[in-house]
Design a protein around this motif. Structure first.
Motif, PDB file in Angstrom:
ATOM      1  N   ASN A 193       0.895   9.233  -5.915  1.00  0.00           N
ATOM      2  CA  ASN A 193       1.305  10.607  -5.639  1.00  0.00           C
ATOM      3  C   ASN A 193       2.281  11.103  -6.705  1.00  0.00           C
ATOM      4  OD1 ASN A 193       1.837  13.048  -4.511  1.00  0.00           O
ATOM      5  ND2 ASN A 193       2.412  12.263  -2.525  1.00  0.00           N
TER       6      ASN A 193
ATOM      7  N   ILE B  25      -1.514  11.577   2.895  1.00  0.00           N
ATOM      8  CA  ILE B  25      -0.131  11.731   2.434  1.00  0.00           C
ATOM      9  C   ILE B  25       0.150  13.202   2.143  1.00  0.00           C
ATOM     10  CG2 ILE B  25      -0.608  11.317  -0.005  1.00  0.00           C
ATOM     11  CD1 ILE B  25       2.105   9.764   0.001  1.00  0.00           C
TER      12      ILE B  25
ATOM     13  N   ILE C 237       0.666   4.074  -2.902  1.00  0.00           N
ATOM     14  CA  ILE C 237       0.393   5.468  -2.550  1.00  0.00           C
ATOM     15  C   ILE C 237       1.489   6.382  -3.094  1.00  0.00           C
ATOM     16  CG2 ILE C 237       0.289   7.080  -0.605  1.00  0.00           C
ATOM     17  CD1 ILE C 237      -1.265   4.828   0.892  1.00  0.00           C
TER      18      ILE C 237
ATOM     19  N   ARG D 201      -4.981   6.541   4.313  1.00  0.00           N
ATOM     20  CA  ARG D 201      -3.565   6.888   4.135  1.00  0.00           C
ATOM     21  C   ARG D 201      -3.342   7.699   2.874  1.00  0.00           C
ATOM     22  NH1 ARG D 201      -0.723   1.323   5.949  1.00  0.00           N
ATOM     23  NH2 ARG D 201      -1.086   1.596   8.163  1.00  0.00           N
ATOM     24  N   LEU D 202      -4.064   7.348   1.829  1.00  0.00           N
ATOM     25  CA  LEU D 202      -3.942   8.094   0.577  1.00  0.00           C
ATOM     26  C   LEU D 202      -4.358   9.548   0.771  1.00  0.00           C
ATOM     27  CD1 LEU D 202      -3.253   7.846  -2.435  1.00  0.00           C
ATOM     28  CD2 LEU D 202      -5.633   7.232  -2.835  1.00  0.00           C
ATOM     29  N   LYS D 203      -5.387   9.752   1.577  1.00  0.00           N
ATOM     30  CA  LYS D 203      -5.867  11.109   1.845  1.00  0.00           C
ATOM     31  C   LYS D 203      -4.881  11.893   2.703  1.00  0.00           C
ATOM     32  CE  LYS D 203      -9.193  11.759   4.777  1.00  0.00           C
ATOM     33  NZ  LYS D 203     -10.472  11.757   5.486  1.00  0.00           N
TER      34      LYS D 203
ATOM     35  N   SER E 297       0.828  -1.209   0.000  1.00  0.00           N
ATOM     36  CA  SER E 297       0.000   0.000   0.000  1.00  0.00           C
ATOM     37  C   SER E 297       0.864   1.260   0.000  1.00  0.00           C
ATOM     38  CB  SER E 297      -0.979  -0.001   1.174  1.00  0.00           C
ATOM     39  OG  SER E 297      -0.310   0.055   2.400  1.00  0.00           O
TER      40      SER E 297
ATOM     41  N   ASN F 159      -4.334   5.465 -12.243  1.00  0.00           N
ATOM     42  CA  ASN F 159      -4.362   5.314 -10.787  1.00  0.00           C
ATOM     43  C   ASN F 159      -5.576   4.511 -10.347  1.00  0.00           C
ATOM     44  OD1 ASN F 159      -2.027   6.781 -10.620  1.00  0.00           O
ATOM     45  ND2 ASN F 159      -2.997   8.647  -9.902  1.00  0.00           N
TER      46      ASN F 159
ATOM     47  N   PHE G 157      -6.443   1.973   3.409  1.00  0.00           N
ATOM     48  CA  PHE G 157      -5.691   2.448   2.250  1.00  0.00           C
ATOM     49  C   PHE G 157      -6.115   3.861   1.855  1.00  0.00           C
ATOM     50  CE2 PHE G 157      -5.407   3.011  -2.354  1.00  0.00           C
ATOM     51  CZ  PHE G 157      -4.043   2.875  -2.528  1.00  0.00           C
ATOM     52  N   TYR G 158      -7.425   4.092   1.720  1.00  0.00           N
ATOM     53  CA  TYR G 158      -7.900   5.419   1.311  1.00  0.00           C
ATOM     54  C   TYR G 158      -7.633   6.471   2.379  1.00  0.00           C
ATOM     55  CZ  TYR G 158     -10.038   4.020  -3.067  1.00  0.00           C
ATOM     56  OH  TYR G 158     -10.237   3.587  -4.352  1.00  0.00           O
TER      57      TYR G 158
ATOM     58  N   VAL H  84      -5.575   0.863  -8.357  1.00  0.00           N
ATOM     59  CA  VAL H  84      -6.305   0.638  -7.106  1.00  0.00           C
ATOM     60  C   VAL H  84      -7.301  -0.512  -7.274  1.00  0.00           C
ATOM     61  CG1 VAL H  84      -7.925   1.667  -5.470  1.00  0.00           C
ATOM     62  CG2 VAL H  84      -5.958   2.977  -6.254  1.00  0.00           C
TER      63      VAL H  84
END
Length: 132
Positions: free
Chosen positions: A59, A116, A55, A112-114, A51, A73, A109-110, A77
């Motif tokens: 990014n 970063i 990510i 953490r993606l938000k 993950s 992307n 996951f989402y 996912v």
């Protein structure tokens, strides 16, 4: 008649995203085997490393403004979520509860993606360490 299907742009993007996802899996596997951060090489460890790789790749695509990065992307996912489902099924989780487990991992996951940091190229190591 079917040949036009193979030349569609969606198919080339999907193939590219699948190749990128396989490369991410290969690199994360190398990372897990090379560095001994943890003696536990279980599903959660591999999930965390994969993950993070995804990510960082997402990014990078956004910051570099790669052509069709939104679609690529999204396809990466989707491959990741599909792989999560297959891996959890292979580890013995049944059909009745698989959705709960996949949902838990996808939410993580989402989240953490938000969270970063936006400009990761010029980030200080302390901020990146805090994120990780």
């Amino acid at each position: 008649m079917i040949l036009h299907y193979f030349a569609k742009k969606e198919n080339t993007e999907k193939k590219f995203a699948e190749l990128v996802y396989l490369e991410i899996l290969k690199n994360s596997n190398k990372f897990i085997n090379k560095y001994k951060f943890t003696s536990n090489k279980d599903y959660n460890t591999s999930y965390e490393i994969v993950s993070i790789y995804i990510i960082l790749y997402i990014n990078y695509n956004i910051n570099s403004n790669v052509n069709n990065y939104e679609k690529i992307n999204q396809l990466i996912v989707e491959s990741f979520i599909s792989d999560l489902d297959e891996s959890l099924r292979a580890s013995g989780i049944g059909d009745m509860s698989i959705g709960k487990y996949v949902k838990k991992y996808v939410k993580k996951f989402y989240y953490r993606l938000k969270k970063i940091p936006k400009n990761i190229d010029n980030i200080e190591i302390d901020i990146l360490s805090e994120y990780l």
